[in-house]
Design an enzyme around this catalytic site. Structure first.
Site, PDB file in Angstrom:
ATOM      1  N   CYS A  89       0.873  -1.196  -0.270  1.00 47.34           N
ATOM      2  CA  CYS A  89       0.036   0.108   0.094  1.00 47.34           C
ATOM      3  C   CYS A  89       0.921   1.233  -0.002  1.00 47.34           C
ATOM      4  O   CYS A  89       1.881   1.330   0.831  1.00 47.34           O
ATOM      5  CB  CYS A  89      -0.847  -0.121   1.288  1.00 47.34           C
ATOM      6  SG  CYS A  89      -1.910   1.626   1.470  1.00 47.34           S
TER       7      CYS A  89
ATOM      8  N   HIS B 176      -8.971  -4.007  -1.202  1.00 48.97           N
ATOM      9  CA  HIS B 176      -8.207  -3.354  -0.816  1.00 48.97           C
ATOM     10  C   HIS B 176      -8.939  -1.868  -0.818  1.00 48.97           C
ATOM     11  O   HIS B 176      -8.744  -0.927   0.477  1.00 48.97           O
ATOM     12  CB  HIS B 176      -7.009  -3.250  -1.328  1.00 48.97           C
ATOM     13  CG  HIS B 176      -5.736  -2.363  -1.058  1.00 48.97           C
ATOM     14  ND1 HIS B 176      -4.529  -2.899  -0.275  1.00 48.97           N
ATOM     15  CD2 HIS B 176      -5.719  -0.941  -0.940  1.00 48.97           C
ATOM     16  CE1 HIS B 176      -3.877  -1.877   0.154  1.00 48.97           C
ATOM     17  NE2 HIS B 176      -4.423  -0.745  -0.299  1.00 48.97           N
ATOM     18  N   GLU B 177      -9.489  -1.384  -1.684  1.00 45.84           N
ATOM     19  CA  GLU B 177     -10.262  -0.092  -1.773  1.00 45.84           C
ATOM     20  C   GLU B 177     -11.203  -0.129  -0.926  1.00 45.84           C
ATOM     21  O   GLU B 177     -11.410   0.997  -0.056  1.00 45.84           O
ATOM     22  CB  GLU B 177     -10.325   0.246  -3.180  1.00 45.84           C
ATOM     23  CG  GLU B 177      -9.126   0.545  -4.026  1.00 45.84           C
ATOM     24  CD  GLU B 177      -8.114   1.367  -3.565  1.00 45.84           C
ATOM     25  OE1 GLU B 177      -8.468   2.274  -3.188  1.00 45.84           O
ATOM     26  OE2 GLU B 177      -6.964   0.929  -3.449  1.00 45.84           O
TER      27      GLU B 177
ATOM     28  N   HIS C   9     -10.109   0.638   2.666  1.00 43.56           N
ATOM     29  CA  HIS C   9      -9.478   1.968   2.969  1.00 43.56           C
ATOM     30  C   HIS C   9     -10.748   3.014   3.268  1.00 43.56           C
ATOM     31  O   HIS C   9     -10.635   3.747   4.327  1.00 43.56           O
ATOM     32  CB  HIS C   9      -8.796   2.452   1.565  1.00 43.56           C
ATOM     33  CG  HIS C   9      -7.352   2.402   1.888  1.00 43.56           C
ATOM     34  ND1 HIS C   9      -6.586   2.853   2.501  1.00 43.56           N
ATOM     35  CD2 HIS C   9      -6.619   1.840   0.546  1.00 43.56           C
ATOM     36  CE1 HIS C   9      -5.219   2.333   2.302  1.00 43.56           C
ATOM     37  NE2 HIS C   9      -5.241   1.929   0.977  1.00 43.56           N
TER      38      HIS C   9
HETATM   39 ZN   LIG Z   1      -3.559   1.124   0.035  1.00 34.29          ZN
END
Ligand SMILES: [Zn+2]
Length: 186
Positions: A104, A150-151, A154
């Protein structure tokens, strides 16, 4: 106005642990959000920030990410997914989660950046709005499925380190490239 390069936030900044605010359709088509999208796309391309960038990573706690997955020499077979995702959700994980190599840019951007195996679904059913506030529901697999998870994390204040089950898998991205990355096919 031409797009500008946004400053990234780094691990330790509390904004990366916030749950981002969802956007209404009116907000999505507003000049402010359209400018943010343009700047995020520009920043991702110019700074070579890989395949995804979430708004909190540039200091804005709204539920919006840009994903830019195009076939490259190191992943010639990848499905293309070049898309702004707004208020995204993983509705269903299909199959079980497995450890997938991941890093990341909020943890650094050089060869010494940490990389590890995070638990992810290979296939997911997802829902999101695009930059015109059009609703999409689809099944993703491969790299787009991985990056989407992953997004979404976040935007919920979750970082990849929270998804790493075996801390012994941590290595630097330099070591990852040397030891595990697929060599481009000639
Ligand atoms: Zn990331």
């Amino acid at each position: 106005m031409s797009p500008k390069i946004l400053r990234k936030t780094n691990f330790g900044n509390p904004i990366l642990r916030e749950v981002s605010r969802t956007l209404t359709s009116d907000e999505i088509i507003s000049a402010d959000i359209q400018t943010l999208i343009g700047d995020m796309r520009h920043t991702t391309a110019k700074k070579q920030y890989g395949v995804g960038l979430a708004a909190p990573q540039v200091g804005v706690a709204v539920a919006l990410s840009v994903i830019a997955i195009k076939p490259t020499p190191s992943r010639p077979d990848s499905m293309e997914f070049d898309q702004v995702i707004i208020n995204p959700e993983v509705i269903e994980g299909i199959g079980s989660r497995i450890g997938m190599w991941e890093g990341c840019i909020s943890f650094g951007s050089g060869e010494d950046t940490p990389y590890a195996k995070a638990l992810r679904y290979k296939k997911v059913r997802v829902r999101y709005l695009d930059e015109r506030a059009v609703l999409h529901e689809e099944v993703l697999e491969g790299l787009p499925a991985h990056v989407f998870q992953h997004e979404v994390d976040h935007l919920n204040g979750i970082l990849f380190v929270d998804r790493v089950r075996d801390s012994k898998t941590y290595i630097t991205i330099g070591e990852y490239k040397k030891r595990y990355a697929k060599k481009p096919k000639k």
